[in-house]
Design a protein around this motif. Structure first.
Motif, PDB file in Angstrom:
ATOM      1  N   UNK A 125      -3.747  -5.129  -7.786  1.00  0.00           N
ATOM      2  CA  UNK A 125      -3.478  -5.070  -6.357  1.00  0.00           C
ATOM      3  C   UNK A 125      -4.282  -6.093  -5.571  1.00  0.00           C
ATOM      4  N   UNK A 126      -5.014  -6.932  -6.256  1.00  0.00           N
ATOM      5  CA  UNK A 126      -5.812  -7.922  -5.568  1.00  0.00           C
ATOM      6  C   UNK A 126      -7.038  -7.335  -4.911  1.00  0.00           C
ATOM      7  N   UNK A 127      -7.465  -6.161  -5.351  1.00  0.00           N
ATOM      8  CA  UNK A 127      -8.630  -5.518  -4.780  1.00  0.00           C
ATOM      9  C   UNK A 127      -9.740  -5.441  -5.817  1.00  0.00           C
ATOM     10  N   UNK A 128     -10.913  -5.107  -5.337  1.00  0.00           N
ATOM     11  CA  UNK A 128     -12.040  -4.995  -6.234  1.00  0.00           C
ATOM     12  C   UNK A 128     -11.908  -3.761  -7.117  1.00  0.00           C
ATOM     13  N   UNK A 129     -12.123  -3.951  -8.401  1.00  0.00           N
ATOM     14  CA  UNK A 129     -12.063  -2.830  -9.338  1.00  0.00           C
ATOM     15  C   UNK A 129     -13.444  -2.224  -9.518  1.00  0.00           C
ATOM     16  N   UNK A 130     -14.216  -2.264  -8.466  1.00  0.00           N
ATOM     17  CA  UNK A 130     -15.586  -1.764  -8.538  1.00  0.00           C
ATOM     18  C   UNK A 130     -15.991  -1.281  -7.151  1.00  0.00           C
ATOM     19  N   UNK A 131     -16.604  -0.141  -7.073  1.00  0.00           N
ATOM     20  CA  UNK A 131     -17.047   0.401  -5.798  1.00  0.00           C
ATOM     21  C   UNK A 131     -18.498   0.852  -5.931  1.00  0.00           C
ATOM     22  N   UNK A 132     -19.178   0.978  -4.818  1.00  0.00           N
ATOM     23  CA  UNK A 132     -20.564   1.377  -4.862  1.00  0.00           C
ATOM     24  C   UNK A 132     -21.438   0.355  -5.537  1.00  0.00           C
ATOM     25  N   UNK A 133     -21.200  -0.949  -5.261  1.00  0.00           N
ATOM     26  CA  UNK A 133     -21.997  -2.009  -5.882  1.00  0.00           C
ATOM     27  C   UNK A 133     -23.429  -1.976  -5.353  1.00  0.00           C
ATOM     28  N   UNK A 134     -24.433  -1.778  -6.230  1.00  0.00           N
ATOM     29  CA  UNK A 134     -25.825  -1.743  -5.773  1.00  0.00           C
ATOM     30  C   UNK A 134     -26.295  -3.126  -5.352  1.00  0.00           C
ATOM     31  N   UNK A 135     -27.133  -3.176  -4.346  1.00  0.00           N
ATOM     32  CA  UNK A 135     -27.700  -4.433  -3.864  1.00  0.00           C
ATOM     33  C   UNK A 135     -29.182  -4.479  -4.193  1.00  0.00           C
ATOM     34  N   UNK A 136     -29.779  -5.648  -3.969  1.00  0.00           N
ATOM     35  CA  UNK A 136     -31.187  -5.832  -4.306  1.00  0.00           C
ATOM     36  C   UNK A 136     -32.106  -4.941  -3.486  1.00  0.00           C
ATOM     37  N   UNK A 173      -6.905 -16.732 -12.866  1.00  0.00           N
ATOM     38  CA  UNK A 173      -6.079 -16.183 -11.798  1.00  0.00           C
ATOM     39  C   UNK A 173      -4.757 -16.932 -11.745  1.00  0.00           C
ATOM     40  N   UNK A 174      -3.654 -16.198 -11.568  1.00  0.00           N
ATOM     41  CA  UNK A 174      -2.348 -16.853 -11.528  1.00  0.00           C
ATOM     42  C   UNK A 174      -1.557 -16.579 -10.254  1.00  0.00           C
ATOM     43  N   UNK A 175      -2.075 -15.741  -9.365  1.00  0.00           N
ATOM     44  CA  UNK A 175      -1.351 -15.497  -8.115  1.00  0.00           C
ATOM     45  C   UNK A 175      -2.314 -15.063  -7.019  1.00  0.00           C
ATOM     46  N   UNK A 176      -1.871 -15.305  -5.763  1.00  0.00           N
ATOM     47  CA  UNK A 176      -2.708 -15.066  -4.592  1.00  0.00           C
ATOM     48  C   UNK A 176      -1.890 -14.396  -3.498  1.00  0.00           C
ATOM     49  N   UNK A 177      -2.535 -13.584  -2.670  1.00  0.00           N
ATOM     50  CA  UNK A 177      -1.841 -12.947  -1.552  1.00  0.00           C
ATOM     51  C   UNK A 177      -2.051 -13.701  -0.244  1.00  0.00           C
ATOM     52  N   UNK A 178      -3.165 -14.419  -0.140  1.00  0.00           N
ATOM     53  CA  UNK A 178      -3.461 -15.156   1.095  1.00  0.00           C
ATOM     54  C   UNK A 178      -4.383 -16.320   0.769  1.00  0.00           C
TER      55      UNK A 178
END
Length: 211
Positions: A125-136, A173-178
């Motif tokens: 779907x062109x979205x991130x397959x990851x949520x809750x990414x920890x930061x430094x 990558x082979x396709x783009x939405x924008x």
């Protein structure tokens, strides 16, 4: 697919401002990356110029995003430099692109095959397959929309674009939405080649009178 081709600095700003980005972030990064890639002689490993360009491009983007003070955060999942803006649920990754980068008449792709860290962040779907990414700093950022800065140097110019991927074929990558296609960065001038307004001022004139 939506393709935007801003020709002036003002037009580009209208596309970047909603994402809390500025053209100068990328202008500075491209300039430094290109300059650093030229510091090697023919005796260096063939991959050195391109790798150093990427290293320095990411480094300067990091510095410029932090200077904006617009809540961009940096993380490095599996050693992949990754920027995120939590308020807008945006993610940003930098990569070299192929010869179709920065032109509206072609469909670009990443120049080199990407590993699992990169692929995991682009789903069907062109979205991130990851949520809750920890930061430094110990926080977490939920990201829904991934943008990739692609760049490719040719003919004395660096062509670049900021685009949202839709899917990957294998490791590329082979396709783009924008796509937001930047004016080419002129290496001789050290700046984007904007088509600024050059119309002459109207309503001014003078008369030469004989004494």
């Amino acid at each position: 697919m939506a393709i935007h081709t801003p020709k002036t600095r003002e037009d580009l700003a209208r596309h970047l401002s909603p994402m809390r980005l500025q053209a100068t972030v990328f202008e500075r990064a491209v300039a430094v990356g290109a300059a650093e890639s030229r510091t090697y002689s023919k005796g260096a490993p063939k991959s050195a110029p391109n790798m150093t360009r990427w290293y320095r491009t990411v480094e300067v983007i990091h510095e410029q995003l932090m200077l904006l003070q617009l809540d961009w955060k940096r993380s490095d999942p599996q050693n992949l430099p990754y920027f995120a803006q939590s308020d807008l649920n945006l993610g940003l990754i930098t990569s070299s692109g192929d010869e179709f980068t920065g032109v509206a008449w072609g469909t670009p792709s990443t120049k080199n095959p990407k590993g699992s860290a990169f692929a995991r962040r682009v789903d069907e779907n062109g979205q991130i397959a990851m949520f809750g990414q920890p930061t430094d700093d110990g926080g977490e950022i939920d990201v829904k929309y991934l943008w990739i800065l692609l760049y490719n140097e040719r003919d004395g110019m660096v062509f670049l674009e900021l685009s949202r991927p839709t899917s990957m074929a294998g490791k590329q990558i082979d396709s783009w939405s924008e796509r937001i296609i930047f004016p080419p960065f002129d290496l001789a001038l050290g700046a984007f080649s904007f088509e600024e307004d050059t119309e002459e001022d109207e309503g001014f004139g003078f008369t030469v009178a004989r004494r």
